[in-house]
Design a protein around this motif. Structure first.
Motif, PDB file in Angstrom:
ATOM      1  N   LEU A  33       0.815  -1.485  -0.253  1.00 56.91           N
ATOM      2  CA  LEU A  33       0.116   0.522   0.566  1.00 56.91           C
ATOM      3  C   LEU A  33       0.507   1.130   0.190  1.00 56.91           C
ATOM      4  N   PHE A  34       1.613   1.527   0.700  1.00 57.23           N
ATOM      5  CA  PHE A  34       2.646   2.440   1.032  1.00 57.23           C
ATOM      6  C   PHE A  34       3.482   2.790  -0.751  1.00 57.23           C
ATOM      7  N   GLN A  35       4.447   1.863  -1.113  1.00 58.70           N
ATOM      8  CA  GLN A  35       4.542   2.007  -1.947  1.00 58.70           C
ATOM      9  C   GLN A  35       4.245   2.157  -3.291  1.00 58.70           C
ATOM     10  N   TYR A  36       2.594   2.046  -3.505  1.00 58.43           N
ATOM     11  CA  TYR A  36       1.890   2.596  -4.254  1.00 58.43           C
ATOM     12  C   TYR A  36       1.842   3.297  -4.685  1.00 58.43           C
ATOM     13  N   TRP A  37       0.876   3.943  -2.237  1.00 56.50           N
ATOM     14  CA  TRP A  37       0.364   5.141  -2.747  1.00 56.50           C
ATOM     15  C   TRP A  37       1.625   6.192  -3.066  1.00 56.50           C
ATOM     16  N   GLU A  51      -7.601   8.427  -8.233  1.00 49.95           N
ATOM     17  CA  GLU A  51      -6.476   8.200  -8.498  1.00 49.95           C
ATOM     18  C   GLU A  51      -6.162   6.654  -8.353  1.00 49.95           C
ATOM     19  N   ILE A  52      -6.708   6.184  -7.346  1.00 52.37           N
ATOM     20  CA  ILE A  52      -6.648   5.385  -7.135  1.00 52.37           C
ATOM     21  C   ILE A  52      -7.375   4.078  -8.070  1.00 52.37           C
ATOM     22  N   ARG A  56      -4.830  -2.295  -9.238  1.00 54.76           N
ATOM     23  CA  ARG A  56      -3.516  -2.563  -8.940  1.00 54.76           C
ATOM     24  C   ARG A  56      -2.931  -3.135  -7.701  1.00 54.76           C
ATOM     25  N   ILE A  57      -4.162  -2.837  -6.881  1.00 55.92           N
ATOM     26  CA  ILE A  57      -3.200  -3.595  -5.852  1.00 55.92           C
ATOM     27  C   ILE A  57      -4.918  -4.526  -4.879  1.00 55.92           C
ATOM     28  N   SER A  58      -4.768  -4.988  -6.277  1.00 55.11           N
ATOM     29  CA  SER A  58      -5.599  -6.028  -5.604  1.00 55.11           C
ATOM     30  C   SER A  58      -5.869  -7.049  -4.740  1.00 55.11           C
TER      31      SER A  58
END
Length: 229
Positions: A33-37, A51-52, A56-58
């Motif tokens: 989560l942190f790296q994606y955000w 934008e989320i 991508r984080i399924s």
């Protein structure tokens, strides 16, 4: 120093700092989560809600949630993953996130969330909860800020995942979360924002069970002083 060298040095420093931030997280769910955000955010305080991209984080969605700040005492679940609803034995949507915590823990959680909302920090929490009559488990929560409209941060994307992996099925309903540790993470700053040092707060305790009742014992007071002699 050439401009190219300066750019590479800055990039290396940013990568090192990002690595140090990620290392403070105990769970892969939190790191994902942190790296994606952080990648979506770029140099801004926070990305916008639209934008989320859930796809991508399924793989972490069952443990993810979105909060909406209604006022200083209300952070309402708008979305909660299936594993979290199973864990608490209810549909979390519409409930106040602060009500999950023991009474004495609500203020520090609320204070951390205020920093996330006002300054674009990232909140990292660790808590303990009973998963059966005799057993307890520890969980990690990561909360990152989102902008819904204008420039105000009033949405929060988070994950809640077990540090010691319990069986999700058959776990008794968790009534309250007992806060063990909480800190703020300050990502690479947006323009004009001052980066602060991390501010961890840890509450060490051991869980003692006597005659079907649980007691949490903290080290301190006379016992701590005696240990120093």
């Amino acid at each position: 120093m050439a401009w190219g060298d300066a750019g590479r040095e800055r990039a290396a420093n940013m990568a090192e700092r990002l690595g140090a931030q990620v290392d403070r997280m105990k769970n892969d769910t939190s790191r994902v989560l942190f790296q994606y955000w952080n990648a979506i955010r770029g140099t801004r305080r926070a990305p916008r809600r639209f934008e989320i991209e859930p796809a991508r984080i399924s793989r972490i969605l069952p443990e993810a949630f979105i909060l909406e700040q209604r006022d200083v005492d209300t952070y309402r679940f708008r979305i909660a993953g299936t594993r979290l609803c199973e864990l608490f034995g209810m549909e979390l949507r519409g409930h106040n996130f602060l009500e999950l915590w023991e009474d004495g823990d609500r203020f520090p959680v609320k204070r951390r969330l205020a920093h996330v909302a006002e300054e674009g920090a990232v909140g990292l929490f660790e808590f303990e909860a009973s998963v059966s009559v005799r057993e307890s488990a520890s969980f990690e929560v990561l909360i990152v800020p989102l902008i819904q409209k204008d420039a105000a941060i009033d949405r929060f994307l988070g994950t809640m995942s077990p540090i010691s992996e319990p069986l999700w099925r058959g776990v008794e309903r968790l009534e309250r979360c007992h806060l063990l540790r909480h800190e703020l993470i300050w990502p690479e700053p947006a323009s004009g924002r001052i980066v602060r040092a991390p501010l961890p707060e840890v509450r060490d305790a051991r869980l003692v069970r006597v005659a079907h009742r649980s007691f949490r014992v903290y080290e301190g007071g006379l016992s701590r002083e005696t240990g120093k002699r």
